[in-house]
Design a protein around this motif. Structure first.
Motif, PDB file in Angstrom:
ATOM      1  N   SER A 123       0.826  -1.205   0.000  1.00  7.91           N
ATOM      2  CA  SER A 123       0.000   0.000   0.000  1.00  7.91           C
ATOM      3  C   SER A 123       0.863   1.259   0.000  1.00  7.91           C
ATOM      4  CB  SER A 123      -0.916  -0.007   1.225  1.00  7.91           C
ATOM      5  OG  SER A 123      -1.742   1.124   1.238  1.00  7.91           O
ATOM      6  N   ARG A 124       1.931   1.245   0.795  1.00  4.49           N
ATOM      7  CA  ARG A 124       2.841   2.404   0.821  1.00  4.49           C
ATOM      8  C   ARG A 124       3.508   2.609  -0.527  1.00  4.49           C
ATOM      9  NH1 ARG A 124       5.264   0.023   5.214  1.00  4.49           N
ATOM     10  NH2 ARG A 124       7.283   0.195   4.189  1.00  4.49           N
ATOM     11  N   MET A 125       3.881   1.525  -1.174  1.00  3.77           N
ATOM     12  CA  MET A 125       4.516   1.628  -2.485  1.00  3.77           C
ATOM     13  C   MET A 125       3.545   2.199  -3.520  1.00  3.77           C
ATOM     14  SD  MET A 125       6.752  -1.899  -2.547  1.00  3.77           S
ATOM     15  CE  MET A 125       7.624  -1.543  -4.075  1.00  3.77           C
ATOM     16  N   ILE A 126       2.297   1.759  -3.468  1.00  3.62           N
ATOM     17  CA  ILE A 126       1.296   2.282  -4.394  1.00  3.62           C
ATOM     18  C   ILE A 126       1.055   3.759  -4.112  1.00  3.62           C
ATOM     19  CG2 ILE A 126      -1.139   2.168  -5.061  1.00  3.62           C
ATOM     20  CD1 ILE A 126      -0.961  -0.877  -4.638  1.00  3.62           C
ATOM     21  N   GLY A 127       0.984   4.115  -2.837  1.00  5.39           N
ATOM     22  CA  GLY A 127       0.804   5.523  -2.474  1.00  5.39           C
ATOM     23  C   GLY A 127       1.954   6.382  -2.968  1.00  5.39           C
ATOM     24  N   ALA A 128       3.166   5.871  -2.833  1.00  8.55           N
ATOM     25  CA  ALA A 128       4.335   6.609  -3.327  1.00  8.55           C
ATOM     26  C   ALA A 128       4.279   6.744  -4.844  1.00  8.55           C
ATOM     27  CB  ALA A 128       5.621   5.899  -2.911  1.00  8.55           C
ATOM     28  N   ALA A 129       3.851   5.677  -5.518  1.00  2.00           N
ATOM     29  CA  ALA A 129       3.758   5.721  -6.979  1.00  2.00           C
ATOM     30  C   ALA A 129       2.724   6.749  -7.438  1.00  2.00           C
ATOM     31  CB  ALA A 129       3.405   4.341  -7.531  1.00  2.00           C
ATOM     32  N   ILE A 130       1.613   6.857  -6.710  1.00  2.00           N
ATOM     33  CA  ILE A 130       0.595   7.860  -7.054  1.00  2.00           C
ATOM     34  C   ILE A 130       1.204   9.254  -6.996  1.00  2.00           C
ATOM     35  CG2 ILE A 130      -1.540   8.977  -6.275  1.00  2.00           C
ATOM     36  CD1 ILE A 130      -2.481   6.157  -5.373  1.00  2.00           C
ATOM     37  N   GLY A 131       1.902   9.535  -5.912  1.00  2.00           N
ATOM     38  CA  GLY A 131       2.529  10.846  -5.770  1.00  2.00           C
ATOM     39  C   GLY A 131       3.544  11.125  -6.861  1.00  2.00           C
ATOM     40  N   LEU A 132       4.326  10.111  -7.224  1.00  2.00           N
ATOM     41  CA  LEU A 132       5.335  10.280  -8.271  1.00  2.00           C
ATOM     42  C   LEU A 132       4.683  10.481  -9.641  1.00  2.00           C
ATOM     43  CD1 LEU A 132       7.840   7.631  -6.948  1.00  2.00           C
ATOM     44  CD2 LEU A 132       8.327  10.077  -7.211  1.00  2.00           C
ATOM     45  N   LEU A 133       3.608   9.745  -9.904  1.00  2.00           N
ATOM     46  CA  LEU A 133       2.886   9.933 -11.160  1.00  2.00           C
ATOM     47  C   LEU A 133       2.327  11.351 -11.245  1.00  2.00           C
ATOM     48  CD1 LEU A 133       0.946   6.554 -11.472  1.00  2.00           C
ATOM     49  CD2 LEU A 133       2.695   7.397 -13.053  1.00  2.00           C
ATOM     50  N   GLN A 134       1.809  11.834 -10.130  1.00  2.00           N
ATOM     51  CA  GLN A 134       1.243  13.184 -10.115  1.00  2.00           C
ATOM     52  C   GLN A 134       2.314  14.244 -10.348  1.00  2.00           C
ATOM     53  OE1 GLN A 134      -0.556  12.907  -6.227  1.00  2.00           O
ATOM     54  NE2 GLN A 134      -2.599  12.547  -7.073  1.00  2.00           N
ATOM     55  N   ARG A 135       3.467  14.054  -9.750  1.00  2.00           N
ATOM     56  CA  ARG A 135       4.506  15.087  -9.822  1.00  2.00           C
ATOM     57  C   ARG A 135       5.401  14.978 -11.049  1.00  2.00           C
ATOM     58  NH1 ARG A 135       4.926  13.280  -4.659  1.00  2.00           N
ATOM     59  NH2 ARG A 135       7.011  12.440  -4.991  1.00  2.00           N
ATOM     60  N   HIS A 136       5.695  13.729 -11.474  1.00  2.00           N
ATOM     61  CA  HIS A 136       6.714  13.540 -12.505  1.00  2.00           C
ATOM     62  C   HIS A 136       6.223  12.818 -13.753  1.00  2.00           C
ATOM     63  CE1 HIS A 136       9.428  14.993  -9.484  1.00  2.00           C
ATOM     64  NE2 HIS A 136       9.216  13.950  -8.707  1.00  2.00           N
ATOM     65  N   GLY A 137       5.058  12.193 -13.678  1.00  2.00           N
ATOM     66  CA  GLY A 137       4.556  11.447 -14.820  1.00  2.00           C
ATOM     67  C   GLY A 137       5.087  10.028 -14.859  1.00  2.00           C
ATOM     68  N   LEU A 138       4.575   9.273 -15.798  1.00  2.00           N
ATOM     69  CA  LEU A 138       4.919   7.859 -15.890  1.00  2.00           C
ATOM     70  C   LEU A 138       6.362   7.617 -16.318  1.00  2.00           C
ATOM     71  CD1 LEU A 138       4.070   4.893 -15.806  1.00  2.00           C
ATOM     72  CD2 LEU A 138       3.151   5.167 -18.118  1.00  2.00           C
ATOM     73  N   ALA A 139       6.830   8.363 -17.309  1.00  2.00           N
ATOM     74  CA  ALA A 139       8.175   8.121 -17.835  1.00  2.00           C
ATOM     75  C   ALA A 139       9.243   8.291 -16.761  1.00  2.00           C
ATOM     76  CB  ALA A 139       8.457   9.054 -19.015  1.00  2.00           C
ATOM     77  N   ALA A 140       9.039   9.259 -15.869  1.00  2.00           N
ATOM     78  CA  ALA A 140      10.056   9.556 -14.855  1.00  2.00           C
ATOM     79  C   ALA A 140       9.853   8.789 -13.549  1.00  2.00           C
ATOM     80  CB  ALA A 140      10.073  11.054 -14.569  1.00  2.00           C
ATOM     81  N   MET A 141       8.749   8.052 -13.437  1.00  2.84           N
ATOM     82  CA  MET A 141       8.530   7.282 -12.217  1.00  2.84           C
ATOM     83  C   MET A 141       9.475   6.083 -12.197  1.00  2.84           C
ATOM     84  SD  MET A 141       5.131   5.265 -10.842  1.00  2.84           S
ATOM     85  CE  MET A 141       5.459   3.777 -11.798  1.00  2.84           C
ATOM     86  N   SER A 142      10.297   5.994 -11.165  1.00  4.82           N
ATOM     87  CA  SER A 142      11.238   4.875 -11.074  1.00  4.82           C
ATOM     88  C   SER A 142      11.023   4.107  -9.783  1.00  4.82           C
ATOM     89  CB  SER A 142      12.682   5.388 -11.110  1.00  4.82           C
ATOM     90  OG  SER A 142      12.983   6.060  -9.891  1.00  4.82           O
ATOM     91  N   PHE A 143      11.400   2.828  -9.801  1.00 10.54           N
ATOM     92  CA  PHE A 143      11.307   2.032  -8.593  1.00 10.54           C
ATOM     93  C   PHE A 143      12.223   2.585  -7.503  1.00 10.54           C
ATOM     94  CE2 PHE A 143       9.370  -1.683 -10.893  1.00 10.54           C
ATOM     95  CZ  PHE A 143       8.252  -1.779 -10.074  1.00 10.54           C
TER      96      PHE A 143
END
Length: 199
Positions: A16-36
């Motif tokens: 759940s924390r990882m998904i939450g972090a991914a949501i924030g990263l998608l919002q701020r940086h988009g899909l291309a820049a979202m990294s593990f």
């Protein structure tokens, strides 16, 4: 048994924390820049959690993040008050304005991000679009139901609900480009002007 349940809970919490972090990263940086790497840094998860929880890699994480964000927004829309259609629209505009302000400051929509930014880098763009389409349709459906319940005809409610979501999604882009919520405020005023004062 208690240890097992605790372990399952901790594993679910990590995911759940990882998904939450991914949501924030998608919002701020988009899909291309979202990294593990960034997801791990923001969630505090161990590197081994990546393929334990997301064996499908970045594609799966993006899908699950967009799906959860869509569900969260739909839940928020479900809670909007509104005895009249105007009440519904005003409540909607008031509730999304802070989100649009975040876009003006460099944010965006996690659901839209999986369709417009870097999808070509992932194998299954169709799945990404499908999740986004399902999410947007859910938001329109939620608003349509509220507007209909408030007395609007189903066809008019569906049209207005679609316009509300188009206004929100367009505002993410225009406000980010402008660095200001002014485009949203203009669109919000135009949206309200479509409603007779009796609605």
């Amino acid at each position: 048994m208690a240890v097992l349940v605790k372990g399952v809970t901790m594993a679910a919490d990590t995911k759940s924390r990882m998904i939450g972090a991914a949501i924030g990263l998608l919002q701020r940086h988009g899909l291309a820049a979202m990294s593990f790497t960034d997801v791990l840094a923001e969630s505090g998860a161990a590197r081994g959690a990546i393929y334990h929880h997301f064996p499908g890699g970045k594609q799966q994480l993006a899908l699950e993040a967009a799906r959860r964000n869509a569900e969260d927004v739909r839940g928020h829309l479900h809670e909007l008050p509104g005895r009249t259609p105007r009440d519904v629209v005003e409540a909607f505009l008031g509730s999304v304005r802070p989100v649009v302000q975040a876009s003006a400051d460099g944010g965006g929509c996690a659901v839209a991000a999986v369709t417009v930014d870097g999808g070509a880098a992932l194998a299954d763009q169709g799945s990404l679009r499908a999740v986004a389409a399902e999410g947007f349709a859910g938001w329109v459906g939620e608003l349509t139901g509220k507007l209909t319940h408030a007395g609007m005809s189903p066809s008019r409610a569906a049209e207005l609900a679609t316009l509300m979501i188009v206004t929100l999604e367009g505002a993410h882009i225009l406000c980010r480009a402008a660095g200001s919520v002014a485009p949203f405020d203009s669109a919000a005023a135009a949206l309200l002007s479509t409603l007779p004062s009796s609605e």
